[in-house]
Write a protein that holds these residues in place. Sequence first.
Motif, PDB file in Angstrom:
ATOM      1  N   GLY A 564       4.174  -2.295   1.144  1.00 29.64           N
ATOM      2  CA  GLY A 564       4.303  -1.120   1.652  1.00 29.64           C
ATOM      3  C   GLY A 564       3.708  -0.582   2.587  1.00 29.64           C
ATOM      4  O   GLY A 564       2.836   0.221   2.789  1.00 29.64           O
ATOM      5  N   LEU A 565       4.370  -1.187   3.789  1.00 29.94           N
ATOM      6  CA  LEU A 565       3.782  -0.877   5.147  1.00 29.94           C
ATOM      7  C   LEU A 565       3.911   0.873   5.391  1.00 29.94           C
ATOM      8  O   LEU A 565       4.882   1.436   5.101  1.00 29.94           O
ATOM      9  CB  LEU A 565       4.809  -1.511   6.399  1.00 29.94           C
ATOM     10  N   ARG A 566       2.840   1.433   6.164  1.00 28.25           N
ATOM     11  CA  ARG A 566       3.001   2.970   6.518  1.00 28.25           C
ATOM     12  C   ARG A 566       3.852   2.769   7.854  1.00 28.25           C
ATOM     13  O   ARG A 566       3.733   2.375   8.573  1.00 28.25           O
ATOM     14  CB  ARG A 566       1.600   3.165   6.811  1.00 28.25           C
ATOM     15  N   ARG A 567       4.718   3.778   7.853  1.00 31.65           N
ATOM     16  CA  ARG A 567       5.543   4.155   8.945  1.00 31.65           C
ATOM     17  C   ARG A 567       5.013   5.171   9.894  1.00 31.65           C
ATOM     18  O   ARG A 567       4.520   6.501   9.439  1.00 31.65           O
ATOM     19  CB  ARG A 567       7.129   4.541   8.591  1.00 31.65           C
ATOM     20  N   PHE A 568       4.680   4.963  11.151  1.00 29.48           N
ATOM     21  CA  PHE A 568       3.971   6.064  12.025  1.00 29.48           C
ATOM     22  C   PHE A 568       5.283   6.584  13.093  1.00 29.48           C
ATOM     23  O   PHE A 568       5.834   5.720  13.246  1.00 29.48           O
ATOM     24  CB  PHE A 568       3.031   5.430  13.010  1.00 29.48           C
ATOM     25  N   GLU A 569       5.533   7.824  12.974  1.00 37.27           N
ATOM     26  CA  GLU A 569       6.251   8.640  13.444  1.00 37.27           C
ATOM     27  C   GLU A 569       6.118   8.608  15.171  1.00 37.27           C
ATOM     28  O   GLU A 569       4.816   8.674  15.448  1.00 37.27           O
ATOM     29  CB  GLU A 569       6.399  10.090  12.977  1.00 37.27           C
ATOM     30  N   PRO A 570       7.053   9.027  15.866  1.00 39.50           N
ATOM     31  CA  PRO A 570       6.760   8.851  17.227  1.00 39.50           C
ATOM     32  C   PRO A 570       6.148  10.246  17.624  1.00 39.50           C
ATOM     33  O   PRO A 570       5.819  11.274  16.719  1.00 39.50           O
ATOM     34  CB  PRO A 570       8.396   9.275  17.862  1.00 39.50           C
ATOM     35  N   PRO A 571       5.423  10.239  18.631  1.00 39.57           N
ATOM     36  CA  PRO A 571       4.601  11.535  19.080  1.00 39.57           C
ATOM     37  C   PRO A 571       5.511  12.675  19.304  1.00 39.57           C
ATOM     38  O   PRO A 571       6.686  12.761  19.482  1.00 39.57           O
ATOM     39  CB  PRO A 571       4.392  11.074  20.460  1.00 39.57           C
ATOM     40  N   THR A 572       4.747  13.961  18.779  1.00 34.67           N
ATOM     41  CA  THR A 572       5.519  15.351  18.843  1.00 34.67           C
ATOM     42  C   THR A 572       5.525  15.441  20.414  1.00 34.67           C
ATOM     43  O   THR A 572       4.918  15.099  21.202  1.00 34.67           O
ATOM     44  CB  THR A 572       4.662  16.402  18.031  1.00 34.67           C
ATOM     45  N   VAL A 573       6.427  16.513  20.632  1.00 38.59           N
ATOM     46  CA  VAL A 573       6.428  16.911  22.071  1.00 38.59           C
ATOM     47  C   VAL A 573       4.790  17.477  22.604  1.00 38.59           C
ATOM     48  O   VAL A 573       4.482  17.247  23.558  1.00 38.59           O
ATOM     49  CB  VAL A 573       7.314  18.034  22.264  1.00 38.59           C
ATOM     50  N   GLU A 574       4.231  17.996  21.729  1.00 32.42           N
ATOM     51  CA  GLU A 574       2.796  18.545  22.000  1.00 32.42           C
ATOM     52  C   GLU A 574       1.906  17.396  22.507  1.00 32.42           C
ATOM     53  O   GLU A 574       1.247  17.439  23.362  1.00 32.42           O
ATOM     54  CB  GLU A 574       2.337  19.692  21.285  1.00 32.42           C
TER      55      GLU A 574
END
Length: 593
Positions: A564-574
């Motif tokens: 159950g690997l955690r998925r890390f979202e790309p950076p937000t613009v800020e």
Amino acid sequence: MRPEYADLIRRRLAVPHTEGPDKVTTLEDAVRRLIEPGQTLYAGAAHGRPNALVRELVRQWWGKRPEWTLALTGMGSPWTALVLGGLVKRLITTFVGEGYPFPVPQPLIARAILSGELTVQNWTMLTMPLRLLAGAMGVPFLPTRSLLGSSMEEDNARDGDFIAADDPFEGGRVGFVRALVPDVALFHAWAADRAGNVLGAAPLHENFYAGMAARRGAIVTVEKIVTTEFIRRHAGYVRLPAQYVAAVVEAPFGAHPSGMYGMSLPELEGYAEDPDFIVETRKAFRTRETAEAWIREWMLEVPDQAAYVAKLGYKRLMEVKGRADTDAWVAELEMLEANLGPDDRVNAAEAMVVTAARLLSEKIRAHGYRTYLAGVGNSNLAAWLSAYQLKAEGVDVELMAETGMLGYLPRPAEPFVFSFRNFPSSKMLTDIFHVMGIFMGGRQNRCIGSLAAGQIDKHGNINSTMVPGVTYITGSGGANDIASAAREVVVTLAQSRTRFVEKVPYVTAPGRRVFTVVSDLGVYEKADEHAELVLTGVPADKPETQSVQAAREACGWDLKVAPGLRRFEPPTVEELRLVRLFDPRRYFLGEIA
């Protein structure tokens, strides 16, 4: 008042404008009179580097073999000239390499170490000044929790300068560092009177204890000679009293190409690092031929400090003075705006920094940590981003830097962790002992460490010192101290099989407190201090199987993958914009995607 008493007060008790023996001399005389072959010299950094003194050492001793032992917290160019000229046979230090504006190994020094021409005794940013403090106090040793479990423990025990023993009071193990007593200490400071009472500004780095320990005292260059009356008016800034000073030399811009942070005294005007000069110097010291040409031009053929300042020229001097202004970053950022890049293109380093920052923030919320102590590079950018994000949420956290900074707010355009522009935003400016010994490593600390590394192994052990017989990297700096005493450590580094190894060949910092590693390919965590690092998270913008395969291929051990690997979202613009503001020259972030 009876006349006889009024006369006695006037004659005997008046406070003199100038007091004490006159120790003012020239660079040439101070070095000729006090420096001898075979000595142990300490070169200080509290907080100005004694570059004018080092240039004089080179001028007087070039072509000779004095076989000095040189002790200092960090060694790099232009001081590499001392090694290249054969003046130094042994280093006692915490860092070997080029530091500002970003750290890299120093190839000529590394070559001398590998060939055996130069020997190095490796210490840490806390244990080095501890040794000097013991020397100043006249005690044989002082205790520490640093070094335990590292290769430095073994090496320095073999040399007879470190002992690990059972703690007789609280149990467990404790280390003892042997006192270091140099023959002569070299410093550059803001001001001194003619007797040698020295004014210095915080942050004080390792402080002036080497001068208090030195057998023959300290040679101190200063920006300005002042009266004893001036010293008395600013006695709170006096860091080294005259009894420890053997010679005083007035040497304006004596720290150049390093800088001197202003003291808020109108008589003393600050100046910042000279980045163009430093970068050109670093380029020159990549090969022996170009380094020797640089040494001839800027050391051997420049007879004294006045000639050096004249050679720098008015325009350069005005530029470094201008860069010392707290808001100088505004104009620099405008010039570098093109480097900030578009919002829709994110490279691997930027994504890695943002992921590390998010994890740091999670840990602070979960465990109530109150301070960060960060290393250099992307690990530092991650701490900066995390701190700003948490402060925006109302979380009470503070950034610290090992040289003596607490509660600073990093300014844009300069990713160097010890940037002068961050000093005015600090809530406290002190020294290494307070930051590393108490605020980060003391009994009441609630500090999380954010570190970089040259290599890391499956148990979280860090190597930033050497691959024996292959290369010398840079040394510990404060990494061992942080890994030995902070509550928890997050490591951030780009991944490859040469960086993620089964077992590091040299343990700069043990992995007991390293529970999380963030790379450009994934996130690795371990359950406890004895466990292995396991892949627990991957980028969300790539297929999971592809990410796992890439992480395994770039890992030097048989990598375990969590279910159950955690998925890390790309950076937000800020997030992306904030990180880019810190490093617009992209020293650490690399090229725009």
